[in-house]
Design an enzyme around this catalytic site. Structure first.
Site, PDB file in Angstrom:
ATOM      1  N   ASN A 193     -17.860 -27.170 -79.976  1.00 47.35           N
ATOM      2  CA  ASN A 193     -18.265 -25.760 -80.027  1.00 47.35           C
ATOM      3  C   ASN A 193     -19.775 -25.555 -79.887  1.00 47.35           C
ATOM      4  OD1 ASN A 193     -15.599 -24.814 -80.387  1.00 47.35           O
ATOM      5  ND2 ASN A 193     -15.716 -25.197 -82.595  1.00 47.35           N
ATOM      6  N   VAL A 194     -20.394 -26.389 -79.081  1.00 45.44           N
ATOM      7  CA  VAL A 194     -21.822 -26.240 -78.814  1.00 45.44           C
ATOM      8  C   VAL A 194     -22.054 -25.578 -77.448  1.00 45.44           C
ATOM      9  CG1 VAL A 194     -23.985 -27.528 -78.428  1.00 45.44           C
ATOM     10  CG2 VAL A 194     -22.503 -28.115 -80.337  1.00 45.44           C
TER      11      VAL A 194
ATOM     12  N   LYS B 148     -20.186 -26.829 -74.142  1.00 50.31           N
ATOM     13  CA  LYS B 148     -20.020 -27.694 -72.961  1.00 50.31           C
ATOM     14  C   LYS B 148     -19.393 -26.951 -71.793  1.00 50.31           C
ATOM     15  CE  LYS B 148     -17.647 -30.872 -75.015  1.00 50.31           C
ATOM     16  NZ  LYS B 148     -17.739 -30.327 -76.397  1.00 50.31           N
ATOM     17  N   THR B 149     -18.341 -26.188 -72.063  1.00 45.66           N
ATOM     18  CA  THR B 149     -17.667 -25.467 -70.976  1.00 45.66           C
ATOM     19  C   THR B 149     -18.582 -24.402 -70.388  1.00 45.66           C
ATOM     20  OG1 THR B 149     -15.525 -25.851 -72.041  1.00 45.66           O
ATOM     21  CG2 THR B 149     -15.606 -24.181 -70.324  1.00 45.66           C
ATOM     22  N   TYR B 150     -19.312 -23.716 -71.255  1.00 46.65           N
ATOM     23  CA  TYR B 150     -20.294 -22.730 -70.791  1.00 46.65           C
ATOM     24  C   TYR B 150     -21.349 -23.416 -69.920  1.00 46.65           C
ATOM     25  CZ  TYR B 150     -24.373 -19.621 -71.077  1.00 46.65           C
ATOM     26  OH  TYR B 150     -25.463 -18.851 -70.782  1.00 46.65           O
TER      27      TYR B 150
ATOM     28  N   LYS C 172     -12.336 -32.898 -66.167  1.00 51.86           N
ATOM     29  CA  LYS C 172     -12.307 -33.029 -67.634  1.00 51.86           C
ATOM     30  C   LYS C 172     -11.277 -34.104 -67.958  1.00 51.86           C
ATOM     31  CE  LYS C 172     -12.006 -30.419 -71.959  1.00 51.86           C
ATOM     32  NZ  LYS C 172     -13.357 -30.748 -72.455  1.00 51.86           N
TER      33      LYS C 172
ATOM     34  N   GLU D 242     -16.766 -32.876 -67.794  1.00 53.63           N
ATOM     35  CA  GLU D 242     -16.904 -32.333 -69.145  1.00 53.63           C
ATOM     36  C   GLU D 242     -16.267 -33.262 -70.170  1.00 53.63           C
ATOM     37  OE1 GLU D 242     -15.813 -28.372 -71.848  1.00 53.63           O
ATOM     38  OE2 GLU D 242     -15.333 -28.402 -69.709  1.00 53.63           O
TER      39      GLU D 242
END
EC number: 6.3.3.3
Length: 212
Positions: free
Chosen positions: A21-22, A24-26, A46, A124
């Site tokens: 939740n830092v 990565k996908t963004y 991924k 990712e």
């Protein structure tokens, strides 16, 4: 930090982070658009996604749909090609896989296969660097096996100094080539006073995802 897209033609970039939740996908979305705007055919991979419900890996599917819009050569790539290991439990791959064997050589082959359809492949990770895939094999070991440049995504929240320095230390200990980018998404108002003074003194220059 100015990213020269030409330097990444024919290469892969592994997007990892200090924790889950830092962003990565963004970050993948930002880099995919960045390279595409520079005229490169982008690709996405991924290797492992956990917390998959209804047979739909949300992160992988979202990024694959974006890539297909940016790069027509990826149009025939399926979500199973893009996300070969999908597990229901939202936990580390080691726990979520149950009795499934995660074949690292297979992942390396899948990576090379996807590179055929793009100029730069964005990979990712899952969670942070020390998230276990096997009892003695972690995300950082997968990066090493892939032999890729790494972009480390770090948070802006309180505690980011510790998280950033520990992750960088781990990457250096593995001799992994990396750059890091701060995601301004949490404690943004206090970041300038709480974390940035040390970070800017220590690193001299800082890279932010939002500047891409």
């Amino acid at each position: 930090m100015k990213i020269n897209p030409e330097e990444y033609i024919g290469k892969s970039i592994f997007i990892t982070a200090t924790n889950t939740n830092v962003g990565k996908t963004y970050a993948c979305e930002k880099f995919l658009n960045h390279f595409a705007k520079a005229g490169l055919r982008v690709g996405y991979f991924k290797p492992i996604e956990t917390g998959v419900e209804n047979n739909t890996p949300l992160d992988g599917s979202k990024m694959l749909n974006l890539v297909k819009k940016l790069n027509p050569d990826f149009k025939n790539i399926s979500v199973n090609d893009c996300v070969p290991y999908q597990f229901l439990l939202p936990a580390s791959p080691y726990v979520a896989k149950g009795n499934t064997y995660i074949d690292i050589e297979f992942l390396k082959e899948k990576k090379e296969y996807l590179k055929n359809f793009c100029d730069v492949l964005i990979i990712e990770g899952a969670g942070g660097l020390m998230v276990p895939i096997k009892k003695d094999f972690f995300i950082i070991d997968l990066i090493k096996e892939f032999k890729t440049k790494t972009f480390l995504i770090t948070p802006s929240k309180l505690g980011s100094i510790n998280d950033t320095l520990l992750s960088i230390e781990a990457l250096k200990n593995r001799n992994i080539n990396f750059s890091f980018f701060i995601n301004l998404y949490e404690d943004v108002d206090s970041f300038e006073k709480v974390s940035k003074p040390f970070l800017i003194d220590y690193f001299e220059t800082l890279n932010f995802l939002q500047d891409l």
